[in-house]
Scaffold this motif. Structure first.
Motif, mmCIF file in Angstrom:
data_model
loop_
_atom_site.group_PDB
_atom_site.id
_atom_site.type_symbol
_atom_site.label_atom_id
_atom_site.label_comp_id
_atom_site.label_asym_id
_atom_site.label_seq_id
_atom_site.Cartn_x
_atom_site.Cartn_y
_atom_site.Cartn_z
ATOM 1 N N ARG A 53 0.807 -1.201 0.000
ATOM 2 C CA ARG A 53 0.000 0.000 0.000
ATOM 3 C C ARG A 53 0.851 1.267 0.000
ATOM 4 O O ARG A 53 2.020 1.265 0.404
ATOM 5 C CB ARG A 53 -0.887 0.028 1.237
ATOM 6 N N ASP A 55 0.067 5.120 1.595
ATOM 7 C CA ASP A 55 -0.904 5.855 2.403
ATOM 8 C C ASP A 55 -1.096 7.289 1.938
ATOM 9 O O ASP A 55 -2.145 7.886 2.195
ATOM 10 C CB ASP A 55 -0.453 5.859 3.875
ATOM 11 N N ALA A 56 -0.094 7.839 1.278
ATOM 12 C CA ALA A 56 -0.176 9.233 0.836
ATOM 13 C C ALA A 56 0.878 9.488 -0.224
ATOM 14 O O ALA A 56 1.881 8.767 -0.313
ATOM 15 C CB ALA A 56 0.024 10.188 2.013
ATOM 16 N N ALA A 73 -1.083 9.146 -8.162
ATOM 17 C CA ALA A 73 -2.220 9.531 -7.335
ATOM 18 C C ALA A 73 -3.539 9.112 -7.985
ATOM 19 O O ALA A 73 -4.440 8.593 -7.313
ATOM 20 C CB ALA A 73 -2.196 11.037 -7.096
ATOM 21 N N LEU A 78 -5.709 8.573 -4.683
ATOM 22 C CA LEU A 78 -5.240 9.359 -3.543
ATOM 23 C C LEU A 78 -5.072 10.819 -3.933
ATOM 24 O O LEU A 78 -4.739 11.125 -5.081
ATOM 25 C CB LEU A 78 -3.896 8.812 -3.039
ATOM 26 N N HIS A 146 2.966 10.431 9.368
ATOM 27 C CA HIS A 146 2.629 9.081 8.918
ATOM 28 C C HIS A 146 3.410 8.011 9.692
ATOM 29 O O HIS A 146 4.144 7.218 9.103
ATOM 30 C CB HIS A 146 2.912 8.945 7.417
ATOM 31 N N ILE A 151 4.695 5.923 2.265
ATOM 32 C CA ILE A 151 4.259 7.020 1.423
ATOM 33 C C ILE A 151 5.252 7.259 0.292
ATOM 34 O O ILE A 151 6.345 6.689 0.281
ATOM 35 C CB ILE A 151 4.075 8.320 2.240
#
Length: 223
Positions: A53, A55-56, A73, A78, A146, A151
């Motif tokens: 994954r 996250d940002a 993105a 995201l 985070h 990320i």
């Protein structure tokens, strides 16, 4: 609790090809850079589908970085968080010229530049020391936001250089012997105020070599 960041250099620009310093000049991606960004986004999306994954996603606000980050993105659904502090170093009067042109137009400043003095700033530009602190002062709160996360930060060769030096405890005067490749993935773990390079200069998503436009030409990168 560690935070993992994928630091990604923007895709190739026309000025990368001709070794012209971009700095804060807002140059778009070349056609090749757009394709590199597409392949990068596909790789990240494929990895996310397999459980890796993100996250940002953060990016420099300069368009060559934004054009590289936005496909990622979009693929992951995201938002893209822009940070001016992730911009390339400001090279002031040196921007828009290649190494030989700088030597001709600013001979004294060029000679000082070659000494790798961390306090040297080109006319109207930013010193390497100021740039380094600006980058790390931007990265630190991103890490803090985070904890335990994974990320991506899409930025520039100089930003990657600062992060590598921080992680490996290298002074600004040490010549660079590590690559800063267009659309490379460079994985760094942050924990307790320290950082560790997990992998570097990964371009396995590309079908052609990616350029490091300063490693051999200049003792200090400025693209």
């Amino acid at each position: 609790m560690s935070t993992q960041i994928l630091f990604i250099r923007h895709g190739e620009t026309d000025w990368n090809r001709i070794k012209r310093i971009q700095g804060h000049i807002d140059i778009p991606l070349a056609t090749t850079g757009v394709e590199q960004a597409r392949r990068l986004a596909q790789r990240v999306a494929d990895e996310a589908a397999q459980g890796m994954r993100l996250d940002a996603i953060y990016s420099s606000d300069l368009q060559r970085a934004r054009q590289t980050a936005q496909p990622i993105a979009t693929a992951l659904g995201l938002p893209l968080h822009l940070r001016e502090g992730l911009r390339e170093r400001s090279y002031g009067a040196f921007e828009g010229y290649d190494r030989d042109q700088i030597a001709e137009r600013y001979p004294d400043e060029f000679e000082h530049w070659q000494t790798r003095d961390g306090g040297f700033a080109p006319p109207d530009g930013e010193s390497m020391r100021a740039f380094y602190h600006r980058v790390m002062d931007t990265v630190t709160p991103i890490v803090a936001a985070h904890p335990g996360g994974r990320i991506a930060c899409v930025a520039h060769g100089g930003v990657l250089d600062c992060v590598y030096r921080f992680a490996r405890d290298l002074t600004l005067e040490v010549p660079r012997d590590y690559a800063l490749l267009n659309t490379s993935i460079n994985v760094v773990d942050f924990d307790g105020g320290k950082a560790r390079v997990m992998s570097w200069a990964d371009i396995s998503h590309l079908d052609a070599p990616s350029d490091d436009d300063t490693l051999r030409r200049m003792p200090e990168r400025g693209r």
